[in-house]
Structures are given as C-alpha cells and as structure tokens.
Design a protein around this motif. Structure first.
Motif, PDB file in Angstrom:
ATOM      1  N   ARG A  15     -24.684  -5.001 -39.339  1.00  0.00           N
ATOM      2  CA  ARG A  15     -24.891  -3.565 -39.850  1.00  0.00           C
ATOM      3  C   ARG A  15     -26.391  -2.953 -39.927  1.00  0.00           C
ATOM      4  O   ARG A  15     -27.077  -2.111 -39.798  1.00  0.00           O
ATOM      5  CB  ARG A  15     -24.012  -3.186 -40.896  1.00  0.00           C
ATOM      6  CG  ARG A  15     -24.156  -1.723 -41.094  1.00  0.00           C
ATOM      7  CD  ARG A  15     -22.789  -1.419 -42.481  1.00  0.00           C
ATOM      8  NE  ARG A  15     -21.633  -1.706 -41.707  1.00  0.00           N
ATOM      9  CZ  ARG A  15     -21.046  -0.949 -40.930  1.00  0.00           C
ATOM     10  NH1 ARG A  15     -21.476   0.378 -40.422  1.00  0.00           N
ATOM     11  NH2 ARG A  15     -19.825  -1.059 -40.641  1.00  0.00           N
ATOM     12  N   ARG A  16     -26.976  -3.998 -40.979  1.00  0.00           N
ATOM     13  CA  ARG A  16     -28.274  -4.087 -41.322  1.00  0.00           C
ATOM     14  C   ARG A  16     -29.279  -4.196 -40.442  1.00  0.00           C
ATOM     15  O   ARG A  16     -30.225  -3.150 -40.289  1.00  0.00           O
ATOM     16  CB  ARG A  16     -28.622  -4.996 -42.530  1.00  0.00           C
ATOM     17  CG  ARG A  16     -29.850  -4.889 -43.405  1.00  0.00           C
ATOM     18  CD  ARG A  16     -29.861  -6.074 -44.451  1.00  0.00           C
ATOM     19  NE  ARG A  16     -29.896  -7.459 -44.014  1.00  0.00           N
ATOM     20  CZ  ARG A  16     -28.936  -8.012 -44.181  1.00  0.00           C
ATOM     21  NH1 ARG A  16     -27.746  -7.707 -44.902  1.00  0.00           N
ATOM     22  NH2 ARG A  16     -28.984  -9.290 -43.879  1.00  0.00           N
ATOM     23  N   GLY A  17     -29.086  -5.115 -39.546  1.00  0.00           N
ATOM     24  CA  GLY A  17     -30.271  -5.370 -38.446  1.00  0.00           C
ATOM     25  C   GLY A  17     -30.009  -4.071 -37.503  1.00  0.00           C
ATOM     26  O   GLY A  17     -31.207  -3.792 -36.978  1.00  0.00           O
ATOM     27  N   THR A  18     -28.850  -3.677 -37.491  1.00  0.00           N
ATOM     28  CA  THR A  18     -28.717  -2.426 -36.214  1.00  0.00           C
ATOM     29  C   THR A  18     -29.283  -1.230 -36.911  1.00  0.00           C
ATOM     30  O   THR A  18     -30.018  -0.326 -36.189  1.00  0.00           O
ATOM     31  CB  THR A  18     -27.246  -2.160 -35.883  1.00  0.00           C
ATOM     32  OG1 THR A  18     -26.569  -3.397 -35.235  1.00  0.00           O
ATOM     33  CG2 THR A  18     -26.978  -1.113 -34.966  1.00  0.00           C
ATOM     34  N   GLU A  74     -20.656   2.015 -35.922  1.00  0.00           N
ATOM     35  CA  GLU A  74     -19.483   3.021 -36.076  1.00  0.00           C
ATOM     36  C   GLU A  74     -18.249   2.164 -36.499  1.00  0.00           C
ATOM     37  O   GLU A  74     -17.391   2.546 -37.467  1.00  0.00           O
ATOM     38  CB  GLU A  74     -19.075   4.047 -34.886  1.00  0.00           C
ATOM     39  CG  GLU A  74     -20.339   4.836 -34.577  1.00  0.00           C
ATOM     40  CD  GLU A  74     -20.477   5.901 -35.533  1.00  0.00           C
ATOM     41  OE1 GLU A  74     -19.721   6.239 -36.065  1.00  0.00           O
ATOM     42  OE2 GLU A  74     -21.544   6.318 -35.270  1.00  0.00           O
ATOM     43  N   GLN A  75     -18.226   0.941 -35.656  1.00  0.00           N
ATOM     44  CA  GLN A  75     -16.954   0.364 -36.268  1.00  0.00           C
ATOM     45  C   GLN A  75     -17.401  -1.103 -35.664  1.00  0.00           C
ATOM     46  O   GLN A  75     -18.103  -1.527 -34.653  1.00  0.00           O
ATOM     47  CB  GLN A  75     -15.803   0.693 -35.099  1.00  0.00           C
ATOM     48  CG  GLN A  75     -15.131   1.954 -35.380  1.00  0.00           C
ATOM     49  CD  GLN A  75     -14.190   2.396 -34.253  1.00  0.00           C
ATOM     50  OE1 GLN A  75     -14.335   2.348 -33.116  1.00  0.00           O
ATOM     51  NE2 GLN A  75     -12.720   2.576 -34.623  1.00  0.00           N
ATOM     52  N   CYS A  76     -16.580  -2.072 -36.612  1.00  0.00           N
ATOM     53  CA  CYS A  76     -16.878  -3.611 -36.204  1.00  0.00           C
ATOM     54  C   CYS A  76     -15.713  -4.302 -36.576  1.00  0.00           C
ATOM     55  O   CYS A  76     -15.269  -4.019 -37.950  1.00  0.00           O
ATOM     56  CB  CYS A  76     -18.317  -4.030 -37.289  1.00  0.00           C
ATOM     57  SG  CYS A  76     -18.483  -6.007 -36.923  1.00  0.00           S
ATOM     58  N   ASP A  81     -12.537 -15.807 -33.501  1.00  0.00           N
ATOM     59  CA  ASP A  81     -13.932 -15.948 -33.099  1.00  0.00           C
ATOM     60  C   ASP A  81     -14.351 -14.743 -31.889  1.00  0.00           C
ATOM     61  O   ASP A  81     -15.296 -15.008 -31.155  1.00  0.00           O
ATOM     62  CB  ASP A  81     -14.113 -17.243 -32.125  1.00  0.00           C
ATOM     63  CG  ASP A  81     -13.018 -17.337 -31.108  1.00  0.00           C
ATOM     64  OD1 ASP A  81     -12.322 -16.713 -30.801  1.00  0.00           O
ATOM     65  OD2 ASP A  81     -13.220 -18.556 -30.420  1.00  0.00           O
ATOM     66  N   GLN A  82     -13.805 -13.820 -32.225  1.00  0.00           N
ATOM     67  CA  GLN A  82     -14.278 -12.358 -31.604  1.00  0.00           C
ATOM     68  C   GLN A  82     -14.534 -11.391 -32.223  1.00  0.00           C
ATOM     69  O   GLN A  82     -13.777 -11.152 -33.340  1.00  0.00           O
ATOM     70  CB  GLN A  82     -12.909 -12.073 -30.699  1.00  0.00           C
ATOM     71  CG  GLN A  82     -12.300 -13.013 -29.613  1.00  0.00           C
ATOM     72  CD  GLN A  82     -13.213 -13.485 -28.323  1.00  0.00           C
ATOM     73  OE1 GLN A  82     -13.893 -12.392 -28.050  1.00  0.00           O
ATOM     74  NE2 GLN A  82     -13.726 -14.636 -28.302  1.00  0.00           N
ATOM     75  N   VAL A  83     -15.737 -10.608 -31.784  1.00  0.00           N
ATOM     76  CA  VAL A  83     -16.023  -9.544 -32.615  1.00  0.00           C
ATOM     77  C   VAL A  83     -16.303  -8.074 -31.622  1.00  0.00           C
ATOM     78  O   VAL A  83     -16.619  -8.362 -30.467  1.00  0.00           O
ATOM     79  CB  VAL A  83     -17.606  -9.616 -33.151  1.00  0.00           C
ATOM     80  CG1 VAL A  83     -18.214  -8.442 -33.830  1.00  0.00           C
ATOM     81  CG2 VAL A  83     -17.801 -10.802 -34.084  1.00  0.00           C
ATOM     82  N   ALA A  84     -15.710  -7.095 -32.011  1.00  0.00           N
ATOM     83  CA  ALA A  84     -15.950  -5.810 -31.371  1.00  0.00           C
ATOM     84  C   ALA A  84     -16.764  -5.020 -32.263  1.00  0.00           C
ATOM     85  O   ALA A  84     -16.529  -4.633 -33.441  1.00  0.00           O
ATOM     86  CB  ALA A  84     -14.469  -5.201 -30.986  1.00  0.00           C
ATOM     87  N   ALA A  99     -22.696   2.619 -27.540  1.00  0.00           N
ATOM     88  CA  ALA A  99     -22.560   1.400 -26.902  1.00  0.00           C
ATOM     89  C   ALA A  99     -21.478   0.681 -27.501  1.00  0.00           C
ATOM     90  O   ALA A  99     -20.995   0.746 -28.594  1.00  0.00           O
ATOM     91  CB  ALA A  99     -23.756   0.514 -27.121  1.00  0.00           C
ATOM     92  N   SER A 100     -20.493  -0.097 -26.654  1.00  0.00           N
ATOM     93  CA  SER A 100     -19.450  -0.868 -27.219  1.00  0.00           C
ATOM     94  C   SER A 100     -19.556  -2.383 -26.652  1.00  0.00           C
ATOM     95  O   SER A 100     -19.965  -2.498 -25.517  1.00  0.00           O
ATOM     96  CB  SER A 100     -17.936  -0.186 -26.281  1.00  0.00           C
ATOM     97  OG  SER A 100     -17.034  -0.806 -26.916  1.00  0.00           O
ATOM     98  N   SER A 101     -19.558  -3.174 -27.524  1.00  0.00           N
ATOM     99  CA  SER A 101     -19.648  -4.690 -27.278  1.00  0.00           C
ATOM    100  C   SER A 101     -18.574  -5.481 -27.645  1.00  0.00           C
ATOM    101  O   SER A 101     -17.712  -5.193 -28.631  1.00  0.00           O
ATOM    102  CB  SER A 101     -20.743  -5.189 -27.877  1.00  0.00           C
ATOM    103  OG  SER A 101     -21.901  -4.484 -27.842  1.00  0.00           O
TER     104      SER A 101
END
Length: 121
Positions: A15-18, A74-76, A81-84, A99-101
């Motif tokens: 969050r901070r880096g983004t 917006e969301q994390c 071992d998975q991150v959205a 962007a969605s990751s």
C-alpha cells in the motif's frame, strides 16, 4: 513440536509503495526470479508484456512511479500464498486507469504477478 510458517506478505509495504509511488519499496516485495505479465490496451492477452526477474520489473516500476499520477490500493486480499489487488490511478488530465492483479508468493515474496489494466479512452 511447532510447525514452520512462511514469512508473511507485507501488505502495508504494498500500500505504501503504491500510494507513495516508491519503486524501491515495491521492488522489495519481489523475489529475484519473479515474473510479471501485463495485459492492457497495448499488450493483448495472446501477447502480454512479460518481465523476467527483478531487473526488468524494476525498470517498469521506476517508469510508472516516475509518472505524474496518483495511485490508490482499493482492495488487497491475501489467502495463503496468493494475493489479489485492485488499484485505481488518475493522471492530472483526468484519465483513469484500473488495474487488477493476482500474485503468487514464495517465502512472502512475489514470484508470479499477472496484471490486467483498463484505461479511459
């Protein structure tokens, strides 16, 4: 006898880096052998942009973080071992990007990252 746990993914650093557009902070979240795939208006699903390793990912992060725009996580969601993640961005002229990751982790670091971006036209 206890069970070993993997290091946790640092969602606060994400969050901070983004939101501060700090490429070094973001790069610290990636494993040395990470791979990133980007699908957007320029790189279609059948021919995504593929970045191999922290060096190539660093170049992309530095370029994006150097742009005059805002970024907001917006969301994390982290599960095992998975991150959205969903991220919204805006340029000074009002153009927006969403962007969605999806990311896979190993030892708390990103090893595989697929990002899909949609831009205002």
């Amino acid at each position: 006898m206890g069970t070993a746990t993997s290091p946790a993914f640092d969602t606060e650093a994400l969050r901070r880096g983004t939101e501060q557009a700090n490429a070094a902070t973001l790069l610290s979240l990636y494993a040395d052998d990470a791979e990133m795939r980007v699908v957007d208006r320029n790189t279609q699903p059948s021919h995504p942009k593929v970045l191999h390793g922290r060096g190539e990912i660093a170049e992309m992060l530095e370029e994006v973080c150097g742009r005059d725009m805002t970024h907001k996580v917006e969301q994390c969601v982290v599960q095992g071992d998975q991150v959205a993640v969903t991220e919204s961005c805006e340029y000074p002229d009002g153009v927006r990007v969403l962007a969605s990751s999806m990311m896979s982790l190993r030892d708390g670091k990103i090893v595989d990252h697929t990002m899909v971006q949609a831009w205002d036209d």
